[in-house]
Design a protein around this motif. Sequence first.
Motif, PDB file in Angstrom:
ATOM      1  N   ASN A  22       0.817  -1.222   0.000  1.00 42.31           N
ATOM      2  CA  ASN A  22       0.000   0.000   0.000  1.00 42.31           C
ATOM      3  C   ASN A  22       0.853   1.275   0.000  1.00 42.31           C
ATOM      4  O   ASN A  22       0.359   2.361   0.286  1.00 42.31           O
ATOM      5  CB  ASN A  22      -0.924   0.000   1.217  1.00 42.31           C
ATOM      6  CG  ASN A  22      -1.900  -1.144   1.191  1.00 42.31           C
ATOM      7  OD1 ASN A  22      -2.457  -1.454   0.138  1.00 42.31           O
ATOM      8  ND2 ASN A  22      -2.097  -1.806   2.339  1.00 42.31           N
ATOM      9  N   PHE A  23       2.147   1.101  -0.285  1.00 36.88           N
ATOM     10  CA  PHE A  23       3.100   2.204  -0.345  1.00 36.88           C
ATOM     11  C   PHE A  23       3.241   2.932   0.990  1.00 36.88           C
ATOM     12  O   PHE A  23       3.444   4.145   1.042  1.00 36.88           O
ATOM     13  CB  PHE A  23       2.719   3.211  -1.450  1.00 36.88           C
ATOM     14  CG  PHE A  23       2.884   2.640  -2.830  1.00 36.88           C
ATOM     15  CD1 PHE A  23       4.146   2.503  -3.402  1.00 36.88           C
ATOM     16  CD2 PHE A  23       1.783   2.204  -3.544  1.00 36.88           C
ATOM     17  CE1 PHE A  23       4.287   1.977  -4.673  1.00 36.88           C
ATOM     18  CE2 PHE A  23       1.929   1.678  -4.814  1.00 36.88           C
ATOM     19  CZ  PHE A  23       3.188   1.566  -5.382  1.00 36.88           C
ATOM     20  N   ASN A  24       3.135   2.155   2.056  1.00 34.97           N
ATOM     21  CA  ASN A  24       3.484   2.671   3.374  1.00 34.97           C
ATOM     22  C   ASN A  24       4.969   2.448   3.586  1.00 34.97           C
ATOM     23  O   ASN A  24       5.446   1.309   3.417  1.00 34.97           O
ATOM     24  CB  ASN A  24       2.678   1.980   4.471  1.00 34.97           C
ATOM     25  CG  ASN A  24       1.195   2.263   4.336  1.00 34.97           C
ATOM     26  OD1 ASN A  24       0.811   3.399   4.104  1.00 34.97           O
ATOM     27  ND2 ASN A  24       0.362   1.211   4.464  1.00 34.97           N
ATOM     28  N   PRO A  25       5.714   3.503   3.922  1.00 37.49           N
ATOM     29  CA  PRO A  25       7.172   3.331   4.009  1.00 37.49           C
ATOM     30  C   PRO A  25       7.591   2.425   5.174  1.00 37.49           C
ATOM     31  O   PRO A  25       7.148   2.607   6.300  1.00 37.49           O
ATOM     32  CB  PRO A  25       7.676   4.757   4.210  1.00 37.49           C
ATOM     33  CG  PRO A  25       6.525   5.501   4.760  1.00 37.49           C
ATOM     34  CD  PRO A  25       5.302   4.878   4.205  1.00 37.49           C
TER      35      PRO A  25
ATOM     36  N   PHE B 289       3.168   7.067  -7.325  1.00 45.95           N
ATOM     37  CA  PHE B 289       4.016   5.913  -7.618  1.00 45.95           C
ATOM     38  C   PHE B 289       3.646   5.251  -8.936  1.00 45.95           C
ATOM     39  O   PHE B 289       3.947   4.086  -9.154  1.00 45.95           O
ATOM     40  CB  PHE B 289       3.916   4.907  -6.464  1.00 45.95           C
ATOM     41  CG  PHE B 289       4.493   5.432  -5.180  1.00 45.95           C
ATOM     42  CD1 PHE B 289       5.844   5.265  -4.893  1.00 45.95           C
ATOM     43  CD2 PHE B 289       3.693   6.098  -4.276  1.00 45.95           C
ATOM     44  CE1 PHE B 289       6.372   5.766  -3.713  1.00 45.95           C
ATOM     45  CE2 PHE B 289       4.222   6.586  -3.091  1.00 45.95           C
ATOM     46  CZ  PHE B 289       5.573   6.432  -2.807  1.00 45.95           C
ATOM     47  N   LYS B 290       3.026   6.023  -9.809  1.00 46.75           N
ATOM     48  CA  LYS B 290       2.655   5.498 -11.110  1.00 46.75           C
ATOM     49  C   LYS B 290       3.788   5.727 -12.108  1.00 46.75           C
ATOM     50  O   LYS B 290       3.659   6.470 -13.081  1.00 46.75           O
ATOM     51  CB  LYS B 290       1.371   6.164 -11.598  1.00 46.75           C
ATOM     52  CG  LYS B 290       0.165   5.872 -10.728  1.00 46.75           C
ATOM     53  CD  LYS B 290      -1.065   6.591 -11.249  1.00 46.75           C
ATOM     54  CE  LYS B 290      -2.280   6.318 -10.372  1.00 46.75           C
ATOM     55  NZ  LYS B 290      -3.496   7.018 -10.847  1.00 46.75           N
TER      56      LYS B 290
ATOM     57  N   SER C   7      11.014  -0.312  -8.336  1.00 45.84           N
ATOM     58  CA  SER C   7      11.072  -1.743  -8.638  1.00 45.84           C
ATOM     59  C   SER C   7      10.164  -2.508  -7.662  1.00 45.84           C
ATOM     60  O   SER C   7       9.805  -1.982  -6.599  1.00 45.84           O
ATOM     61  CB  SER C   7      12.517  -2.244  -8.532  1.00 45.84           C
ATOM     62  OG  SER C   7      12.568  -3.638  -8.798  1.00 45.84           O
ATOM     63  N   PHE C   8       9.848  -3.743  -8.030  1.00 47.61           N
ATOM     64  CA  PHE C   8       8.939  -4.579  -7.241  1.00 47.61           C
ATOM     65  C   PHE C   8       9.625  -5.908  -6.950  1.00 47.61           C
ATOM     66  O   PHE C   8      10.284  -6.480  -7.834  1.00 47.61           O
ATOM     67  CB  PHE C   8       7.642  -4.805  -8.023  1.00 47.61           C
ATOM     68  CG  PHE C   8       6.690  -5.766  -7.386  1.00 47.61           C
ATOM     69  CD1 PHE C   8       5.841  -5.363  -6.371  1.00 47.61           C
ATOM     70  CD2 PHE C   8       6.653  -7.104  -7.795  1.00 47.61           C
ATOM     71  CE1 PHE C   8       4.952  -6.257  -5.789  1.00 47.61           C
ATOM     72  CE2 PHE C   8       5.772  -7.988  -7.210  1.00 47.61           C
ATOM     73  CZ  PHE C   8       4.920  -7.566  -6.217  1.00 47.61           C
TER      74      PHE C   8
ATOM     75  N   ILE D  16      10.448  -0.835  -3.975  1.00 44.07           N
ATOM     76  CA  ILE D  16      11.666  -0.090  -3.619  1.00 44.07           C
ATOM     77  C   ILE D  16      11.817   1.073  -4.613  1.00 44.07           C
ATOM     78  O   ILE D  16      11.649   0.897  -5.828  1.00 44.07           O
ATOM     79  CB  ILE D  16      12.914  -1.006  -3.626  1.00 44.07           C
ATOM     80  CG1 ILE D  16      14.154  -0.210  -3.209  1.00 44.07           C
ATOM     81  CG2 ILE D  16      13.141  -1.657  -4.974  1.00 44.07           C
ATOM     82  CD1 ILE D  16      15.370  -1.081  -2.935  1.00 44.07           C
ATOM     83  N   VAL D  17      12.057   2.228  -4.082  1.00 46.98           N
ATOM     84  CA  VAL D  17      12.269   3.441  -4.898  1.00 46.98           C
ATOM     85  C   VAL D  17      13.655   3.995  -4.589  1.00 46.98           C
ATOM     86  O   VAL D  17      13.994   4.239  -3.421  1.00 46.98           O
ATOM     87  CB  VAL D  17      11.193   4.509  -4.606  1.00 46.98           C
ATOM     88  CG1 VAL D  17      11.508   5.793  -5.387  1.00 46.98           C
ATOM     89  CG2 VAL D  17       9.816   4.000  -4.973  1.00 46.98           C
TER      90      VAL D  17
END
Length: 369
Positions: A73-76, A88-89, A103-104, A114-115
């Motif tokens: 859910n893009f929680n850091p 994050f698109k 990346s996934f 991971i960004v």
Amino acid sequence: MQKSFRIPILATFIIMALFVFQSFVILNLSQKDETSKNLFGLIKYEKRLRTLFINNESMPSSLIYKYAIYDLNFNPIFSNLVQQPENFKFIVLEKDGFLFYKSFFIKDKHPYYIVIAQEQSYKRMLFLTALMLTLILIAVCFILYMSYIGSVKPYKDLQKYMNNFFNDAMHELKTPLGVAGINLEMLGLENKYTNRIKNALKQMQITYEDVEYFIKRGYIKFPKERLNLGMYALERVQFLRSVAGAKHIKIITDIEDGIFVLISKLAAQRIIDNTITNAIKYSPQNTQIFVNFKRNKDTVILSIQDFGEGIKDTKRIWKRYEREDEVQGGFGLGLNIVSEICKRDDIAYDVKSVPKEGSTFFYVFKILK
């Protein structure tokens, strides 16, 4: 000359535009190349981070790369990013001077994102931009210089030809003038006809000396000397009295003796002769001309006053080829030569004139102690 400059200037602008266009293309390609290299580094560093995270090893720190790990859910979970992406698109994103790569991966059957971010370096871009601008400037200056040289050369050649022509012409005139003067003296005749011839020869001599000085002043130095200017002015007045006498004009002098200045005798002659002959030329018959030479503290003032028609524009008369009255003839060189001498030798000069009443020319010389 303006027409000859149009084509070179147009060509210069076209070449400059081509240089600018090519520079933008090179800079754009260079920027893409830099982005590709940085992206390759991000991908390589992402693989390392993923391996360490999956193996539960300690995460590294880097001065170049910043990164964050998110859950589904893009929680850091961990983040040291200086700047977060707005959404994050993306897989690759360039934003506000940063290059982002997302990346996934899966760990223990749980998905993670991971960004990784790297701040873009513009040093190379700035260097290339400065280099391109320098090359463009050098090319434009070179083209303009060559265009200027090509455009000016015909005029320089013409000027050189004219100078050579005038030098030859002046040389050819000098001998007949001298021969005519000497033979006239040898005749020993004194009447109104011989006087007119003598006056005409003197006027021709002054005109000749003006033109000769004008031609030679650029490449011959006339040495200065300690000159008793008052007595020299008196000599020139004596020489010109007969010219004034042809119009029944009296030259009245009030000259202080024993005052020395540092000046070329030829330059002093040009100042005195041109001013007095102009006064004679523009004065009516049966008038007077006053020549005064008086000390004023550390300077001495030479003033020449006539009672002629006056001068309409006192600034215009000092310009080359300008004449107050074209009916009187002349080349319009005399007073221009005088002004050049005064500026060069630091001699203050001025003229006061009242139409229909006359003019007074002033020259202020520094006294030589």
